[in-house]
Design an enzyme around this catalytic site. Structure first.
Site, short mmCIF file in Angstrom:
data_model
loop_
_atom_site.label_atom_id
_atom_site.label_comp_id
_atom_site.label_asym_id
_atom_site.label_seq_id
_atom_site.Cartn_x
_atom_site.Cartn_y
_atom_site.Cartn_z
N THR A 96 43.42 40.80 41.39
CA THR A 96 44.84 40.91 40.98
C THR A 96 45.21 42.02 40.07
OG1 THR A 96 45.46 38.74 41.23
CG2 THR A 96 46.76 39.81 39.78
N LYS A 171 52.37 38.80 43.97
CA LYS A 171 51.29 38.06 43.28
C LYS A 171 51.54 38.04 41.69
CE LYS A 171 47.72 35.72 41.68
NZ LYS A 171 46.21 36.10 41.63
P1 NA7 Z 1 35.56 36.13 36.99
O1 NA7 Z 1 35.13 34.78 37.21
O2 NA7 Z 1 36.00 36.54 35.68
O3 NA7 Z 1 34.81 37.34 37.83
C1 NA7 Z 1 35.13 38.61 37.52
C2 NA7 Z 1 34.18 39.51 38.54
O4 NA7 Z 1 34.82 40.83 38.01
C3 NA7 Z 1 32.83 39.44 37.98
O5 NA7 Z 1 32.03 39.49 39.49
C4 NA7 Z 1 32.72 40.49 37.26
O6 NA7 Z 1 31.14 41.15 37.31
C5 NA7 Z 1 33.38 41.80 37.86
N1 NA7 Z 1 33.61 42.97 36.94
C6 NA7 Z 1 34.44 42.89 35.79
N2 NA7 Z 1 34.39 44.39 35.47
C7 NA7 Z 1 33.81 45.00 36.18
C8 NA7 Z 1 33.42 46.25 36.50
N3 NA7 Z 1 33.86 47.04 35.36
N4 NA7 Z 1 32.63 46.66 37.45
C9 NA7 Z 1 32.60 45.87 38.56
N5 NA7 Z 1 32.59 44.64 38.47
C10 NA7 Z 1 33.15 43.93 37.30
O7 NA7 Z 1 37.03 36.38 37.48
P2 NA7 Z 1 37.65 35.52 38.98
O8 NA7 Z 1 36.59 35.26 40.01
O9 NA7 Z 1 38.31 34.03 38.49
O10 NA7 Z 1 38.89 36.23 39.39
C11 NA7 Z 1 38.78 37.52 39.94
C12 NA7 Z 1 40.29 38.07 40.18
O11 NA7 Z 1 41.05 37.05 41.12
C13 NA7 Z 1 41.03 38.44 39.08
O12 NA7 Z 1 41.96 39.48 39.27
C14 NA7 Z 1 41.91 37.23 38.83
O13 NA7 Z 1 43.12 37.48 38.16
C15 NA7 Z 1 42.23 36.62 40.25
P3 NA7 Z 1 30.14 40.42 36.33
O14 NA7 Z 1 29.56 39.17 36.97
O15 NA7 Z 1 30.77 40.18 35.02
O16 NA7 Z 1 29.06 41.45 36.23
#
Ligand code: NA7
Length: 289
Positions: A96, A171
């Site tokens: 999102t 959304k």
């Molecule tokens: P989570 O459980 O907080 O997961 C967030 C994911 O995003 C997680 O895999 C993070 O990796 C990843 N992340 C965060 N920042 C980065 C960057 N800079 N680069 C690559 N990956 C990143 O969120 P949800 O699964 O509940 O929600 C995901 C989306 O769906 C969000 O937009 C909600 O609003 C709806 P990590 O494991 O921390 O290394």
């Protein structure tokens, strides 16, 4: 056999990718924190080493990361998605984010001859696990068609909108309504409680009237029990409220109720509730720290 990639294995991505792997699809996974890939690899997924490698090796790659900054960094950074995009490759961002971020990513993918679809989802952890999400799609229609087998495994319904950015707009509209419903719910429960009413009685009365809804029924009891284990993290709800307010601002639409609700989420986020479920906003409304 179509090769799928999945980038981002947080609460949502992990559940969604698990459904693809369990259905026997060829899936390569990558996550910034690599350890989170292990359970998927045990189930049969391949391990990817970078977003560029995954998009380069797969026909259709999904991404599910936290917010606009994460989605942009995933796409544009060194060894990012864009480096693996060649003509015909499909990239589907289901995170999102705001419409401007979607448009930037869509333009960059298209410039390299790739196909882009935004597909943010309505539904949190349980629907992700059950494969009953709702996809709000905008972008390349051939990719929308080609991705149907995967979309149908992860969701119960998909909507297709003509213009890129409309999925993000839809959304944000849905989530600003949900976010304001939750703070109104929390305020009602808090004032009722202070008046000496039993919260379980308030919940009971609510189920009998026009405001009965699945969210109040699901979250109400958990809130009474102070069970705030995250299905939809509060920090992400606050992000969505902020992005919805930004959208209202751009369109000259006042959003008084959303603004007030956002202040509750900011208070809760700053107070330590960022990683709790968004229903934890109730604790901060009711001052039950
Ligand atoms: P989570 O459980 O907080 O997961 C967030 C994911 O995003 C997680 O895999 C993070 O990796 C990843 N992340 C965060 N920042 C980065 C960057 N800079 N680069 C690559 N990956 C990143 O969120 P949800 O699964 O509940 O929600 C995901 C989306 O769906 C969000 O937009 C909600 O609003 C709806 P990590 O494991 O921390 O290394």
């Amino acid at each position: 056999m179509t090769k799928y990639g999945f980038l981002g294995l947080g609460i949502m991505g992990n559940a969604m990718a698990t459904n693809l792997v369990n259905a026997g699809l060829d899936v390569t996974v990558w996550n910034r924190t690599r350890e989170k890939c292990a359970p998927l690899v045990v189930l049969g997924a391949r391990q990817g080493n970078s977003p560029a490698e995954v998009t380069g090796q797969c026909d259709i790659t999904f991404a599910m990361v936290s917010d606009p900054a994460a989605a942009s960094s995933l796409c544009f950074d060194s060894e990012g998605v864009l480096e693996g995009i060649t003509p015909g490759k499909g990239y589907i961002d289901v995170s999102t984010v705001d419409p401007a971020t979607v448009l930037r990513i869509a333009g960059a993918v298209k410039n390299k001859g790739g196909r882009f679809l935004e597909a943010p989802v309505s539904g949190s952890k349980k629907p992700a696990e059950d494969g009953t999400l709702v996809f709000l799609c905008g972008g390349d229609e051939t990719l929308y068609q080609d991705a149907q087998p995967a979309l149908q495994l992860m969701g119960k319904k998909s909507f297709y909108f003509e213009n890129v950015g409309q999925g993000a707009q839809m959304k944000l509209v849905i989530n600003m309504i949900m976010g304001t419903m939750m703070t109104a719910f929390g305020e009602g429960l808090a004032v009722g409680d202070k008046a000496g009413l039993k919260i379980v009685d308030i919940l009971d009365v609510l189920t009998q009237g026009a405001v009965d809804n699945p969210m109040f029924r699901l979250k109400g009891l958990q809130m009474v029990q102070k069970n705030f284990s995250p299905a939809f993290p509060l920090k992400h709800m606050q992000k969505d409220m902020r992005l919805a307010l930004q959208l209202g601002d751009e369109l000259g639409q006042s959003l008084f109720t959303t603004g007030a609700a956002n202040n509750w989420y900011i208070k809760a986020r700053k107070g330590g509730g960022a990683n709790d479920d968004f229903s934890a906003v109730f604790k901060y409304i009711a001052d039950q720290f």
